[in-house]
Write a protein that holds these residues in place. Structure first.
Motif, PDB file in Angstrom:
ATOM      1  N   GLY A  23       0.796  -1.218   0.000  1.00  0.00           N
ATOM      2  CA  GLY A  23       0.000   0.000   0.000  1.00  0.00           C
ATOM      3  C   GLY A  23       0.829   1.268   0.000  1.00  0.00           C
ATOM      4  O   GLY A  23       2.050   1.249  -0.048  1.00  0.00           O
ATOM      5  N   ALA A  24       0.119   2.371   0.066  1.00  0.00           N
ATOM      6  CA  ALA A  24       0.754   3.683   0.013  1.00  0.00           C
ATOM      7  C   ALA A  24       1.478   3.974   1.325  1.00  0.00           C
ATOM      8  O   ALA A  24       0.944   3.740   2.403  1.00  0.00           O
ATOM      9  N   THR A  25       2.710   4.456   1.214  1.00  0.00           N
ATOM     10  CA  THR A  25       3.495   4.790   2.399  1.00  0.00           C
ATOM     11  C   THR A  25       3.779   6.279   2.495  1.00  0.00           C
ATOM     12  O   THR A  25       4.342   6.731   3.474  1.00  0.00           O
ATOM     13  N   GLY A  26       3.417   7.031   1.484  1.00  0.00           N
ATOM     14  CA  GLY A  26       3.658   8.465   1.480  1.00  0.00           C
ATOM     15  C   GLY A  26       3.129   9.074   0.209  1.00  0.00           C
ATOM     16  O   GLY A  26       2.464   8.413  -0.576  1.00  0.00           O
ATOM     17  N   VAL A  27       3.423  10.349   0.025  1.00  0.00           N
ATOM     18  CA  VAL A  27       3.023  11.043  -1.193  1.00  0.00           C
ATOM     19  C   VAL A  27       4.180  11.907  -1.678  1.00  0.00           C
ATOM     20  O   VAL A  27       5.097  12.220  -0.933  1.00  0.00           O
ATOM     21  N   ALA A  28       4.101  12.281  -2.940  1.00  0.00           N
ATOM     22  CA  ALA A  28       5.021  13.254  -3.512  1.00  0.00           C
ATOM     23  C   ALA A  28       4.180  14.421  -3.994  1.00  0.00           C
ATOM     24  O   ALA A  28       3.231  14.238  -4.754  1.00  0.00           O
ATOM     25  N   VAL A  29       4.508  15.613  -3.525  1.00  0.00           N
ATOM     26  CA  VAL A  29       3.758  16.814  -3.887  1.00  0.00           C
ATOM     27  C   VAL A  29       4.731  17.800  -4.511  1.00  0.00           C
ATOM     28  O   VAL A  29       5.730  18.168  -3.881  1.00  0.00           O
ATOM     29  N   SER A  30       4.457  18.199  -5.734  1.00  0.00           N
ATOM     30  CA  SER A  30       5.293  19.158  -6.464  1.00  0.00           C
ATOM     31  C   SER A  30       6.766  18.744  -6.469  1.00  0.00           C
ATOM     32  O   SER A  30       7.651  19.552  -6.245  1.00  0.00           O
ATOM     33  N   GLY A  31       7.001  17.455  -6.655  1.00  0.00           N
ATOM     34  CA  GLY A  31       8.367  16.950  -6.736  1.00  0.00           C
ATOM     35  C   GLY A  31       9.039  16.708  -5.401  1.00  0.00           C
ATOM     36  O   GLY A  31      10.167  16.239  -5.337  1.00  0.00           O
ATOM     37  N   LYS A  32       8.376  17.012  -4.295  1.00  0.00           N
ATOM     38  CA  LYS A  32       8.953  16.802  -2.966  1.00  0.00           C
ATOM     39  C   LYS A  32       8.347  15.541  -2.346  1.00  0.00           C
ATOM     40  O   LYS A  32       7.131  15.413  -2.232  1.00  0.00           O
ATOM     41  N   SER A  33       9.210  14.620  -1.956  1.00  0.00           N
ATOM     42  CA  SER A  33       8.765  13.349  -1.382  1.00  0.00           C
ATOM     43  C   SER A  33       8.423  13.530   0.093  1.00  0.00           C
ATOM     44  O   SER A  33       9.178  14.137   0.851  1.00  0.00           O
ATOM     45  N   LEU A  34       7.271  12.992   0.491  1.00  0.00           N
ATOM     46  CA  LEU A  34       6.830  13.012   1.890  1.00  0.00           C
ATOM     47  C   LEU A  34       6.567  11.574   2.335  1.00  0.00           C
ATOM     48  O   LEU A  34       5.427  11.137   2.451  1.00  0.00           O
ATOM     49  N   PRO A  35       7.632  10.800   2.593  1.00  0.00           N
ATOM     50  CA  PRO A  35       7.447   9.399   2.979  1.00  0.00           C
ATOM     51  C   PRO A  35       7.045   9.265   4.448  1.00  0.00           C
ATOM     52  O   PRO A  35       7.175  10.205   5.234  1.00  0.00           O
ATOM     53  N   ASN A  36       6.561   8.092   4.793  1.00  0.00           N
ATOM     54  CA  ASN A  36       6.243   7.731   6.186  1.00  0.00           C
ATOM     55  C   ASN A  36       5.210   8.633   6.839  1.00  0.00           C
ATOM     56  O   ASN A  36       5.293   8.929   8.029  1.00  0.00           O
ATOM     57  N   LEU A  37       4.242   9.074   6.072  1.00  0.00           N
ATOM     58  CA  LEU A  37       3.146   9.840   6.642  1.00  0.00           C
ATOM     59  C   LEU A  37       2.134   8.899   7.274  1.00  0.00           C
ATOM     60  O   LEU A  37       2.035   7.733   6.891  1.00  0.00           O
ATOM     61  N   PRO A  38       1.346   9.383   8.226  1.00  0.00           N
ATOM     62  CA  PRO A  38       0.250   8.556   8.747  1.00  0.00           C
ATOM     63  C   PRO A  38      -0.719   8.221   7.612  1.00  0.00           C
ATOM     64  O   PRO A  38      -0.896   9.032   6.693  1.00  0.00           O
ATOM     65  N   PRO A  39      -1.338   7.044   7.662  1.00  0.00           N
ATOM     66  CA  PRO A  39      -2.249   6.638   6.582  1.00  0.00           C
ATOM     67  C   PRO A  39      -3.346   7.656   6.275  1.00  0.00           C
ATOM     68  O   PRO A  39      -3.715   7.835   5.119  1.00  0.00           O
ATOM     69  N   GLY A  48      -6.717  13.925  -2.912  1.00  0.00           N
ATOM     70  CA  GLY A  48      -7.243  15.286  -2.995  1.00  0.00           C
ATOM     71  C   GLY A  48      -7.194  15.806  -4.411  1.00  0.00           C
ATOM     72  O   GLY A  48      -6.724  15.151  -5.329  1.00  0.00           O
ATOM     73  N   ARG A  49      -7.648  17.003  -4.602  1.00  0.00           N
ATOM     74  CA  ARG A  49      -7.661  17.611  -5.937  1.00  0.00           C
ATOM     75  C   ARG A  49      -6.410  18.441  -6.186  1.00  0.00           C
ATOM     76  O   ARG A  49      -6.374  19.253  -7.084  1.00  0.00           O
ATOM     77  N   ARG A  50      -5.383  18.242  -5.381  1.00  0.00           N
ATOM     78  CA  ARG A  50      -4.130  18.975  -5.573  1.00  0.00           C
ATOM     79  C   ARG A  50      -3.455  18.480  -6.849  1.00  0.00           C
ATOM     80  O   ARG A  50      -3.390  17.300  -7.108  1.00  0.00           O
ATOM     81  N   THR A  51      -2.927  19.389  -7.603  1.00  0.00           N
ATOM     82  CA  THR A  51      -2.215  18.992  -8.816  1.00  0.00           C
ATOM     83  C   THR A  51      -0.804  18.585  -8.438  1.00  0.00           C
ATOM     84  O   THR A  51      -0.182  19.171  -7.562  1.00  0.00           O
ATOM     85  N   GLY A  52      -0.299  17.556  -9.089  1.00  0.00           N
ATOM     86  CA  GLY A  52       1.062  17.102  -8.844  1.00  0.00           C
ATOM     87  C   GLY A  52       1.217  16.174  -7.659  1.00  0.00           C
ATOM     88  O   GLY A  52       2.328  15.772  -7.352  1.00  0.00           O
ATOM     89  N   ALA A  53       0.152  15.836  -6.960  1.00  0.00           N
ATOM     90  CA  ALA A  53       0.250  14.934  -5.808  1.00  0.00           C
ATOM     91  C   ALA A  53       0.035  13.501  -6.278  1.00  0.00           C
ATOM     92  O   ALA A  53      -0.900  13.201  -6.999  1.00  0.00           O
TER      93      ALA A  53
END
Length: 90
Positions: A23-39, A48-53
């Protein structure tokens, strides 16, 4: 990206490979990796409707060499349920 290239180059048809997505372990938003976020945050940002996520997924991978050349693939689906009572045959 180098890990992906390395994975492609080390694949051999004499290896039996098992891949289990976890499963998903994080997200990348605008080229920046955000690993190990809470589910919950992964779900909010990833859907979400964010572009680039986009979600970052992880998998458990095991490889075993064989003496044979292997061709093809097989998919098996299963669900893991916490604290579900097992039913016994009577």
């Amino acid at each position: 990206m180098l890990d992906a290239v390395h994975t492609q180059l080390e694949a051999k048809r004499t290896n039996l490979v098992l891949r289990v997505p976890v499963g998903a372990t994080g997200v990348a938003v605008s080229g920046k990796s955000l690993p190990n976020l809470p589910p919950s945050m992964v779900q909010v940002l990833g859907h979400g409707r964010r572009t680039g996520a986009q979600t970052i997924s992880d998998a458990l991978v095991a490889r075993r060499p064989t003496d044979w050349v292997i061709q093809g693939s097989e998919t098996v689906r299963f669900s893991v349920v916490k604290n579900k009572k097992m039913m016994s045959d009577e």
